[in-house]
Motif scaffolding. Sequence first.
Motif, PDB file in Angstrom:
ATOM      1  N   LEU A   1      19.005 -19.825  -7.381  1.00  0.00           N
ATOM      2  CA  LEU A   1      20.150 -18.868  -6.745  1.00  0.00           C
ATOM      3  C   LEU A   1      20.196 -17.750  -7.595  1.00  0.00           C
ATOM      4  CD1 LEU A   1      22.478 -21.792  -5.669  1.00  0.00           C
ATOM      5  CD2 LEU A   1      20.909 -20.623  -4.451  1.00  0.00           C
ATOM      6  N   ALA A   2      20.624 -16.661  -6.930  1.00  0.00           N
ATOM      7  CA  ALA A   2      21.033 -15.297  -7.460  1.00  0.00           C
ATOM      8  C   ALA A   2      21.926 -14.639  -6.810  1.00  0.00           C
ATOM      9  CB  ALA A   2      19.997 -14.571  -8.081  1.00  0.00           C
ATOM     10  N   VAL A   3      22.858 -13.811  -7.169  1.00  0.00           N
ATOM     11  CA  VAL A   3      23.898 -12.898  -6.397  1.00  0.00           C
ATOM     12  C   VAL A   3      23.173 -11.349  -6.506  1.00  0.00           C
ATOM     13  CG1 VAL A   3      26.228 -12.074  -6.259  1.00  0.00           C
ATOM     14  CG2 VAL A   3      25.530 -14.271  -6.992  1.00  0.00           C
TER      15      VAL A   3
ATOM     16  N   ASN B   1      25.223  -4.262   3.616  1.00  0.00           N
ATOM     17  CA  ASN B   1      25.578  -5.548   4.064  1.00  0.00           C
ATOM     18  C   ASN B   1      25.127  -6.816   3.361  1.00  0.00           C
ATOM     19  OD1 ASN B   1      26.669  -4.324   6.559  1.00  0.00           O
ATOM     20  ND2 ASN B   1      24.430  -3.831   7.010  1.00  0.00           N
ATOM     21  N   TYR B   2      24.518  -6.608   2.214  1.00  0.00           N
ATOM     22  CA  TYR B   2      23.948  -7.521   1.385  1.00  0.00           C
ATOM     23  C   TYR B   2      24.556  -7.717  -0.235  1.00  0.00           C
ATOM     24  CZ  TYR B   2      20.507  -7.131   4.971  1.00  0.00           C
ATOM     25  OH  TYR B   2      19.644  -7.113   5.952  1.00  0.00           O
ATOM     26  N   GLU B   3      25.504  -6.778  -0.438  1.00  0.00           N
ATOM     27  CA  GLU B   3      25.975  -6.644  -1.778  1.00  0.00           C
ATOM     28  C   GLU B   3      26.894  -7.992  -2.057  1.00  0.00           C
ATOM     29  OE1 GLU B   3      26.324  -2.192  -3.009  1.00  0.00           O
ATOM     30  OE2 GLU B   3      28.257  -3.067  -2.316  1.00  0.00           O
ATOM     31  N   GLY B   4      26.731  -8.851  -3.140  1.00  0.00           N
ATOM     32  CA  GLY B   4      27.474 -10.026  -3.209  1.00  0.00           C
ATOM     33  C   GLY B   4      26.882 -11.242  -2.727  1.00  0.00           C
ATOM     34  N   MET B   5      25.889 -11.150  -2.117  1.00  0.00           N
ATOM     35  CA  MET B   5      25.437 -12.297  -1.219  1.00  0.00           C
ATOM     36  C   MET B   5      24.752 -13.365  -2.102  1.00  0.00           C
ATOM     37  SD  MET B   5      22.664 -12.412   2.092  1.00  0.00           S
ATOM     38  CE  MET B   5      23.472 -11.437   3.120  1.00  0.00           C
TER      39      MET B   5
ATOM     40  N   VAL C   1      29.490 -21.317 -10.906  1.00  0.00           N
ATOM     41  CA  VAL C   1      29.921 -20.409 -11.899  1.00  0.00           C
ATOM     42  C   VAL C   1      30.753 -19.248 -11.181  1.00  0.00           C
ATOM     43  CG1 VAL C   1      27.985 -21.273 -13.323  1.00  0.00           C
ATOM     44  CG2 VAL C   1      27.756 -19.146 -11.691  1.00  0.00           C
ATOM     45  N   LEU C   2      30.773 -19.184  -9.863  1.00  0.00           N
ATOM     46  CA  LEU C   2      31.253 -17.926  -9.201  1.00  0.00           C
ATOM     47  C   LEU C   2      32.797 -18.204  -8.990  1.00  0.00           C
ATOM     48  CD1 LEU C   2      28.786 -17.283  -6.486  1.00  0.00           C
ATOM     49  CD2 LEU C   2      28.704 -16.172  -8.754  1.00  0.00           C
ATOM     50  N   THR C   3      33.495 -17.104  -9.020  1.00  0.00           N
ATOM     51  CA  THR C   3      35.037 -17.272  -8.671  1.00  0.00           C
ATOM     52  C   THR C   3      35.214 -17.479  -7.069  1.00  0.00           C
ATOM     53  OG1 THR C   3      35.342 -14.748  -8.210  1.00  0.00           O
ATOM     54  CG2 THR C   3      35.580 -15.461 -10.640  1.00  0.00           C
ATOM     55  N   ASP C   4      36.350 -17.647  -6.666  1.00  0.00           N
ATOM     56  CA  ASP C   4      36.791 -17.780  -5.584  1.00  0.00           C
ATOM     57  C   ASP C   4      36.477 -16.637  -4.467  1.00  0.00           C
ATOM     58  OD1 ASP C   4      37.465 -20.591  -5.729  1.00  0.00           O
ATOM     59  OD2 ASP C   4      39.538 -20.100  -5.878  1.00  0.00           O
ATOM     60  N   GLU C   5      36.895 -15.479  -5.155  1.00  0.00           N
ATOM     61  CA  GLU C   5      36.546 -14.261  -4.349  1.00  0.00           C
ATOM     62  C   GLU C   5      35.067 -13.995  -4.266  1.00  0.00           C
ATOM     63  OE1 GLU C   5      37.022 -10.624  -2.597  1.00  0.00           O
ATOM     64  OE2 GLU C   5      38.471 -12.214  -3.087  1.00  0.00           O
ATOM     65  N   GLU C   6      34.511 -14.054  -5.524  1.00  0.00           N
ATOM     66  CA  GLU C   6      32.830 -14.092  -5.214  1.00  0.00           C
ATOM     67  C   GLU C   6      32.437 -14.850  -4.147  1.00  0.00           C
ATOM     68  OE1 GLU C   6      32.019 -12.512  -9.968  1.00  0.00           O
ATOM     69  OE2 GLU C   6      32.053 -14.676  -9.414  1.00  0.00           O
TER      70      GLU C   6
ATOM     71  N   ARG D   1      33.797 -16.239  -1.606  1.00  0.00           N
ATOM     72  CA  ARG D   1      34.166 -15.589  -0.208  1.00  0.00           C
ATOM     73  C   ARG D   1      33.235 -14.273   0.174  1.00  0.00           C
ATOM     74  NH1 ARG D   1      39.448 -17.045  -1.889  1.00  0.00           N
ATOM     75  NH2 ARG D   1      39.915 -15.092  -2.618  1.00  0.00           N
ATOM     76  N   GLN D   2      33.155 -13.445  -0.714  1.00  0.00           N
ATOM     77  CA  GLN D   2      32.243 -12.315  -0.315  1.00  0.00           C
ATOM     78  C   GLN D   2      30.935 -12.876   0.062  1.00  0.00           C
ATOM     79  OE1 GLN D   2      32.705  -9.287  -0.025  1.00  0.00           O
ATOM     80  NE2 GLN D   2      30.708  -8.450  -0.176  1.00  0.00           N
ATOM     81  N   SER D   3      30.340 -13.654  -0.779  1.00  0.00           N
ATOM     82  CA  SER D   3      28.994 -14.063  -0.379  1.00  0.00           C
ATOM     83  C   SER D   3      28.868 -14.989   0.944  1.00  0.00           C
ATOM     84  CB  SER D   3      28.563 -14.979  -1.563  1.00  0.00           C
ATOM     85  OG  SER D   3      27.179 -15.524  -0.805  1.00  0.00           O
ATOM     86  N   GLU D   4      29.897 -15.715   1.388  1.00  0.00           N
ATOM     87  CA  GLU D   4      30.028 -16.545   2.433  1.00  0.00           C
ATOM     88  C   GLU D   4      30.223 -15.389   3.854  1.00  0.00           C
ATOM     89  OE1 GLU D   4      33.190 -18.999   2.057  1.00  0.00           O
ATOM     90  OE2 GLU D   4      32.103 -20.415   0.874  1.00  0.00           O
ATOM     91  N   LYS D   5      31.027 -14.298   3.502  1.00  0.00           N
ATOM     92  CA  LYS D   5      31.076 -13.275   4.530  1.00  0.00           C
ATOM     93  C   LYS D   5      29.843 -12.496   4.917  1.00  0.00           C
ATOM     94  CE  LYS D   5      33.354  -8.620   5.330  1.00  0.00           C
ATOM     95  NZ  LYS D   5      34.100  -7.647   4.591  1.00  0.00           N
ATOM     96  N   GLN D   6      28.980 -12.434   3.928  1.00  0.00           N
ATOM     97  CA  GLN D   6      27.741 -11.539   4.201  1.00  0.00           C
ATOM     98  C   GLN D   6      26.871 -12.476   4.694  1.00  0.00           C
ATOM     99  OE1 GLN D   6      28.612  -8.500   3.771  1.00  0.00           O
ATOM    100  NE2 GLN D   6      27.958  -7.739   1.724  1.00  0.00           N
ATOM    101  N   LEU D   7      26.661 -13.628   4.346  1.00  0.00           N
ATOM    102  CA  LEU D   7      25.769 -14.609   4.798  1.00  0.00           C
ATOM    103  C   LEU D   7      26.070 -14.801   6.194  1.00  0.00           C
ATOM    104  CD1 LEU D   7      25.630 -17.272   2.036  1.00  0.00           C
ATOM    105  CD2 LEU D   7      23.466 -15.934   3.066  1.00  0.00           C
ATOM    106  N   SER D   8      27.438 -14.945   6.594  1.00  0.00           N
ATOM    107  CA  SER D   8      27.919 -14.995   7.899  1.00  0.00           C
ATOM    108  C   SER D   8      27.398 -13.929   8.945  1.00  0.00           C
ATOM    109  CB  SER D   8      29.304 -15.272   8.148  1.00  0.00           C
ATOM    110  OG  SER D   8      29.633 -15.703   9.495  1.00  0.00           O
ATOM    111  N   ASN D   9      27.403 -12.787   8.291  1.00  0.00           N
ATOM    112  CA  ASN D   9      27.136 -11.498   9.232  1.00  0.00           C
ATOM    113  C   ASN D   9      25.608 -11.578   9.022  1.00  0.00           C
ATOM    114  OD1 ASN D   9      29.634 -10.742   9.438  1.00  0.00           O
ATOM    115  ND2 ASN D   9      29.741  -9.449   7.723  1.00  0.00           N
TER     116      ASN D   9
END
Length: 303
Positions: free
Chosen positions: A226-228, A240-244, A284-289, A291-299
Amino acid sequence: MAFRKVPEPSYDKDVNKILKKYIRARELIIMELLRLVETGGDKTRVNQQASLLRQVDFIIKDLDGSVQTTIEEGILSNFKEGQAVLAYSVGDYKTLSEATENVAFSMLSRSTIDTILSDTFDDLLAATALTSKRTKRIVRRVVQEQMKNDMARARGRKIMKKGILEELTKQGLSKSIKEEGFVGIVDRKGRKWELNRYVDMVVRSKYKQARVEGMRIKALEEGYDLAVISTHGAKDACRNYEGMIISMNGTTPGYPTYSELRASNKIFHPNCKHTLYPIRSEEVLTDEELRQSEKQLSNFKKS
Protein backbone atom coordinates in the motif's frame (compact mmCIF):
# COMPACT_ATOMS: atom_id res chain seq x y z
CA MET A 1 4.63 4.07 13.95
CA ALA A 2 3.79 7.44 12.34
CA PHE A 3 3.22 7.91 8.63
CA ARG A 4 6.59 8.83 7.10
CA LYS A 5 6.48 11.15 4.12
CA VAL A 6 9.55 11.54 1.93
CA PRO A 7 8.95 14.25 -0.68
CA GLU A 8 10.02 13.69 -4.25
CA PRO A 9 13.35 15.33 -5.06
CA SER A 10 13.82 18.17 -7.51
CA TYR A 11 15.19 17.05 -10.87
CA ASP A 12 16.06 20.56 -12.05
CA LYS A 13 19.82 20.24 -11.56
CA ASP A 14 20.09 16.96 -13.48
CA VAL A 15 17.73 18.10 -16.23
CA ASN A 16 19.61 21.37 -16.70
CA LYS A 17 22.91 19.50 -16.88
CA ILE A 18 21.54 17.35 -19.70
CA LEU A 19 19.87 20.26 -21.50
CA LYS A 20 23.19 22.12 -21.58
CA LYS A 21 24.61 19.27 -23.64
CA TYR A 22 21.87 19.71 -26.24
CA ILE A 23 22.28 23.49 -26.27
CA ARG A 24 26.04 23.09 -26.77
CA ALA A 25 25.47 20.68 -29.66
CA ARG A 26 23.11 23.16 -31.29
CA GLU A 27 25.65 25.99 -30.92
CA LEU A 28 28.39 23.84 -32.47
CA ILE A 29 26.24 23.12 -35.50
CA ILE A 30 25.35 26.81 -35.90
CA MET A 31 29.05 27.75 -35.74
CA GLU A 32 29.86 25.23 -38.47
CA LEU A 33 27.01 26.56 -40.62
CA LEU A 34 28.28 30.11 -40.26
CA ARG A 35 31.71 29.06 -41.51
CA LEU A 36 30.02 27.48 -44.49
CA VAL A 37 28.03 30.63 -45.29
CA GLU A 38 31.12 32.82 -45.06
CA THR A 39 33.09 30.64 -47.47
CA GLY A 40 33.16 31.71 -51.10
CA GLY A 41 33.19 29.61 -54.26
CA ASP A 42 30.79 26.91 -55.36
CA LYS A 43 33.32 24.06 -55.34
CA THR A 44 34.69 24.96 -51.93
CA ARG A 45 31.21 25.33 -50.55
CA VAL A 46 30.05 21.96 -51.89
CA ASN A 47 33.09 20.28 -50.35
CA GLN A 48 32.45 22.00 -47.05
CA GLN A 49 28.83 20.92 -47.19
CA ALA A 50 29.90 17.27 -47.30
CA SER A 51 32.28 17.90 -44.42
CA LEU A 52 29.59 19.67 -42.41
CA LEU A 53 27.11 16.85 -42.92
CA ARG A 54 29.70 14.46 -41.48
CA GLN A 55 30.32 16.92 -38.65
CA VAL A 56 26.59 16.97 -37.82
CA ASP A 57 26.71 13.18 -37.48
CA PHE A 58 29.75 13.44 -35.21
CA ILE A 59 28.19 16.14 -33.00
CA ILE A 60 24.93 14.20 -32.62
CA LYS A 61 26.74 10.91 -31.92
CA ASP A 62 28.94 12.58 -29.30
CA LEU A 63 25.82 14.16 -27.78
CA ASP A 64 24.04 10.80 -27.57
CA GLY A 65 27.02 9.16 -25.88
CA SER A 66 27.47 11.92 -23.33
CA VAL A 67 23.75 12.04 -22.49
CA GLN A 68 23.58 8.26 -22.19
CA THR A 69 26.26 8.22 -19.50
CA THR A 70 24.47 10.94 -17.50
CA ILE A 71 21.07 9.27 -17.88
CA GLU A 72 22.42 5.91 -16.68
CA GLU A 73 23.76 7.53 -13.51
CA GLY A 74 20.51 9.42 -12.91
CA ILE A 75 18.15 6.48 -13.39
CA LEU A 76 20.30 4.19 -11.25
CA SER A 77 20.42 6.83 -8.50
CA ASN A 78 16.66 7.43 -8.55
CA PHE A 79 15.84 3.71 -8.57
CA LYS A 80 18.14 3.21 -5.58
CA GLU A 81 16.51 6.13 -3.80
CA GLY A 82 13.06 4.66 -4.45
CA GLN A 83 14.09 1.42 -2.78
CA ALA A 84 15.52 3.32 0.18
CA VAL A 85 12.34 5.40 0.48
CA LEU A 86 10.24 2.23 0.69
CA ALA A 87 12.43 0.71 3.39
CA TYR A 88 12.47 3.94 5.40
CA SER A 89 8.77 4.74 4.95
CA VAL A 90 7.57 1.40 6.29
CA GLY A 91 9.91 1.68 9.29
CA ASP A 92 12.63 -0.82 8.48
CA TYR A 93 15.29 1.83 9.15
CA LYS A 94 15.50 4.86 11.42
CA THR A 95 16.84 7.23 8.78
CA LEU A 96 16.72 7.52 5.00
CA SER A 97 20.51 7.55 4.77
CA GLU A 98 20.67 4.27 6.72
CA ALA A 99 18.11 2.76 4.35
CA THR A 100 20.14 3.96 1.35
CA GLU A 101 23.30 2.33 2.65
CA ASN A 102 21.55 -1.03 2.85
CA VAL A 103 20.03 -1.05 -0.66
CA ALA A 104 20.98 -4.15 -2.66
CA PHE A 105 19.89 -4.78 -6.24
CA SER A 106 18.16 -8.05 -7.01
CA MET A 107 17.88 -9.69 -10.44
CA LEU A 108 14.40 -8.17 -10.78
CA SER A 109 15.78 -4.74 -9.92
CA ARG A 110 18.50 -4.94 -12.54
CA SER A 111 16.03 -6.15 -15.17
CA THR A 112 13.67 -3.28 -14.39
CA ILE A 113 16.48 -0.72 -14.57
CA ASP A 114 17.62 -2.11 -17.92
CA THR A 115 14.08 -1.77 -19.29
CA ILE A 116 13.76 1.86 -18.15
CA LEU A 117 17.18 2.70 -19.59
CA SER A 118 16.32 1.05 -22.91
CA ASP A 119 13.01 2.92 -23.18
CA THR A 120 14.68 6.23 -22.30
CA PHE A 121 17.46 5.82 -24.84
CA ASP A 122 14.96 4.78 -27.53
CA ASP A 123 12.98 7.98 -26.94
CA LEU A 124 16.03 10.25 -26.95
CA LEU A 125 17.80 8.55 -29.87
CA ALA A 126 14.65 8.80 -31.97
CA ALA A 127 14.56 12.52 -31.19
CA THR A 128 18.21 13.16 -32.09
CA ALA A 129 17.86 11.06 -35.25
CA LEU A 130 15.05 13.37 -36.35
CA THR A 131 17.18 16.36 -35.36
CA SER A 132 20.07 15.09 -37.48
CA LYS A 133 17.82 14.53 -40.48
CA ARG A 134 16.20 17.98 -40.26
CA THR A 135 19.49 19.75 -39.56
CA LYS A 136 21.08 18.19 -42.65
CA ARG A 137 18.10 19.39 -44.66
CA ILE A 138 18.81 22.92 -43.44
CA VAL A 139 22.50 22.58 -44.35
CA ARG A 140 21.64 21.58 -47.92
CA ARG A 141 19.10 24.38 -48.23
CA VAL A 142 21.54 26.98 -46.91
CA VAL A 143 24.22 25.86 -49.36
CA GLN A 144 21.80 25.95 -52.28
CA GLU A 145 20.53 29.42 -51.40
CA GLN A 146 24.04 30.75 -50.80
CA MET A 147 25.18 29.47 -54.20
CA LYS A 148 22.20 31.20 -55.83
CA ASN A 149 23.15 34.38 -54.02
CA ASP A 150 26.77 34.11 -55.19
CA MET A 151 25.71 33.56 -58.78
CA ALA A 152 23.37 36.53 -58.73
CA ARG A 153 26.09 38.77 -57.31
CA ALA A 154 28.57 37.61 -59.95
CA ARG A 155 26.11 38.75 -62.59
CA GLY A 156 25.57 42.07 -60.91
CA ARG A 157 22.11 41.21 -59.62
CA LYS A 158 20.56 41.20 -56.19
CA ILE A 159 18.38 38.43 -54.81
CA MET A 160 14.97 39.89 -54.12
CA LYS A 161 14.02 37.32 -51.50
CA LYS A 162 14.78 39.14 -48.28
CA GLY A 163 13.96 36.01 -46.27
CA ILE A 164 16.82 34.09 -47.87
CA LEU A 165 19.41 36.69 -46.92
CA GLU A 166 18.03 36.95 -43.41
CA GLU A 167 18.27 33.19 -42.99
CA LEU A 168 21.96 33.28 -43.84
CA THR A 169 22.78 35.56 -40.90
CA LYS A 170 23.70 34.18 -37.46
CA GLN A 171 20.28 35.13 -36.12
CA GLY A 172 18.54 33.52 -39.08
CA LEU A 173 20.54 30.31 -38.88
CA SER A 174 19.97 30.07 -35.13
CA LYS A 175 16.22 30.44 -35.64
CA SER A 176 16.16 27.82 -38.40
CA ILE A 177 18.17 25.29 -36.41
CA LYS A 178 16.05 25.81 -33.31
CA GLU A 179 12.63 25.78 -34.97
CA GLU A 180 13.25 23.32 -37.81
CA GLY A 181 16.33 21.32 -36.88
CA PHE A 182 16.26 20.73 -33.15
CA VAL A 183 12.79 19.21 -33.12
CA GLY A 184 12.41 16.37 -30.62
CA ILE A 185 9.31 14.80 -32.09
CA VAL A 186 6.36 15.62 -34.29
CA ASP A 187 3.25 14.28 -32.54
CA ARG A 188 0.16 12.75 -34.10
CA LYS A 189 -1.46 16.16 -34.46
CA GLY A 190 1.54 17.42 -36.40
CA ARG A 191 2.80 19.61 -33.57
CA LYS A 192 6.57 20.04 -33.26
CA TRP A 193 8.17 19.60 -29.86
CA GLU A 194 11.37 21.59 -29.52
CA LEU A 195 14.13 19.12 -28.67
CA ASN A 196 15.00 20.79 -25.35
CA ARG A 197 11.38 20.71 -24.22
CA TYR A 198 11.00 17.09 -25.28
CA VAL A 199 14.22 16.04 -23.52
CA ASP A 200 13.09 17.86 -20.36
CA MET A 201 9.83 15.91 -20.36
CA VAL A 202 11.50 12.54 -21.07
CA VAL A 203 14.20 12.92 -18.41
CA ARG A 204 11.83 14.06 -15.67
CA SER A 205 9.26 11.34 -16.38
CA LYS A 206 11.89 8.58 -16.59
CA TYR A 207 13.65 9.67 -13.41
CA LYS A 208 10.31 9.69 -11.60
CA GLN A 209 9.45 6.30 -13.06
CA ALA A 210 12.79 4.89 -11.89
CA ARG A 211 12.12 6.14 -8.36
CA VAL A 212 8.60 4.66 -8.25
CA GLU A 213 9.76 1.37 -9.76
CA GLY A 214 12.44 1.19 -7.07
CA MET A 215 9.69 1.50 -4.45
CA ARG A 216 7.47 -1.08 -6.15
CA ILE A 217 10.18 -3.70 -6.57
CA LYS A 218 11.33 -3.28 -2.97
CA ALA A 219 7.73 -3.44 -1.77
CA LEU A 220 7.13 -6.66 -3.70
CA GLU A 221 10.29 -8.23 -2.31
CA GLU A 222 9.57 -7.19 1.28
CA GLY A 223 5.85 -8.02 1.32
CA TYR A 224 4.41 -4.49 1.37
CA ASP A 225 1.89 -3.11 -1.09
CA LEU A 226 0.00 0.00 0.00
CA ALA A 227 0.92 3.61 -0.63
CA VAL A 228 -0.73 7.03 -0.41
CA ILE A 229 -0.70 9.47 -3.33
CA SER A 230 0.91 12.79 -2.40
CA THR A 231 -1.14 15.98 -2.12
CA HIS A 232 -0.20 19.24 -3.86
CA GLY A 233 -3.50 21.05 -4.26
CA ALA A 234 -3.70 20.07 -7.94
CA LYS A 235 -6.18 21.84 -10.22
CA ASP A 236 -6.29 19.26 -13.00
CA ALA A 237 -7.63 15.67 -12.95
CA CYS A 238 -4.88 14.72 -10.47
CA ARG A 239 -6.87 16.38 -7.68
CA ASN A 240 -9.29 13.42 -7.73
CA TYR A 241 -6.51 11.10 -6.57
CA GLU A 242 -4.65 13.13 -3.94
CA GLY A 243 -4.54 11.33 -0.58
CA MET A 244 -5.89 8.09 -2.05
CA ILE A 245 -4.54 4.76 -0.81
CA ILE A 246 -3.53 2.56 -3.73
CA SER A 247 -1.95 -0.82 -4.34
CA MET A 248 1.58 -0.51 -5.69
CA ASN A 249 1.68 -3.98 -7.24
CA GLY A 250 -1.93 -5.16 -7.27
CA THR A 251 -1.58 -7.64 -4.40
CA THR A 252 -4.20 -5.96 -2.18
CA PRO A 253 -7.83 -6.36 -3.36
CA GLY A 254 -10.13 -3.35 -3.24
CA TYR A 255 -7.61 -0.69 -4.20
CA PRO A 256 -6.76 0.73 -7.63
CA THR A 257 -3.25 -0.16 -8.74
CA TYR A 258 -0.40 2.15 -9.68
CA SER A 259 -0.23 0.65 -13.17
CA GLU A 260 -3.98 1.13 -13.66
CA LEU A 261 -3.85 4.79 -12.65
CA ARG A 262 -0.72 5.53 -14.68
CA ALA A 263 -2.29 3.98 -17.78
CA SER A 264 -5.32 6.29 -17.40
CA ASN A 265 -3.02 9.32 -17.95
CA LYS A 266 -5.12 11.20 -15.38
CA ILE A 267 -2.30 11.01 -12.85
CA PHE A 268 1.37 9.97 -12.92
CA HIS A 269 1.48 11.43 -16.44
CA PRO A 270 4.58 13.20 -17.83
CA ASN A 271 5.34 16.34 -15.80
CA CYS A 272 3.00 15.16 -13.01
CA LYS A 273 4.23 16.26 -9.56
CA HIS A 274 2.61 13.42 -7.64
CA THR A 275 4.54 10.65 -5.98
CA LEU A 276 3.83 7.73 -3.63
CA TYR A 277 4.19 7.53 0.14
CA PRO A 278 4.55 3.81 0.95
CA ILE A 279 2.87 2.65 4.19
CA ARG A 280 3.08 -0.53 6.23
CA SER A 281 -0.72 -0.60 6.64
CA GLU A 282 -3.76 1.71 6.92
CA GLU A 283 -3.22 1.79 10.69
CA VAL A 284 -0.42 4.36 10.40
CA LEU A 285 -2.81 6.93 8.93
CA THR A 286 -4.78 9.48 10.93
CA ASP A 287 -8.58 9.49 10.89
CA GLU A 288 -8.52 12.54 8.60
CA GLU A 289 -6.15 10.83 6.15
CA LEU A 290 -8.34 7.74 6.11
CA ARG A 291 -11.46 9.84 5.44
CA GLN A 292 -9.71 11.61 2.58
CA SER A 293 -8.69 8.31 1.03
CA GLU A 294 -12.18 6.82 1.44
CA LYS A 295 -13.72 9.88 -0.20
CA GLN A 296 -11.38 9.67 -3.18
CA LEU A 297 -11.84 5.91 -3.51
CA SER A 298 -15.61 6.29 -3.41
CA ASN A 299 -15.56 8.89 -6.18
CA PHE A 300 -13.12 6.77 -8.19
CA LYS A 301 -15.37 3.72 -8.06
CA LYS A 302 -18.36 5.79 -9.20
CA SER A 303 -16.54 7.24 -12.17
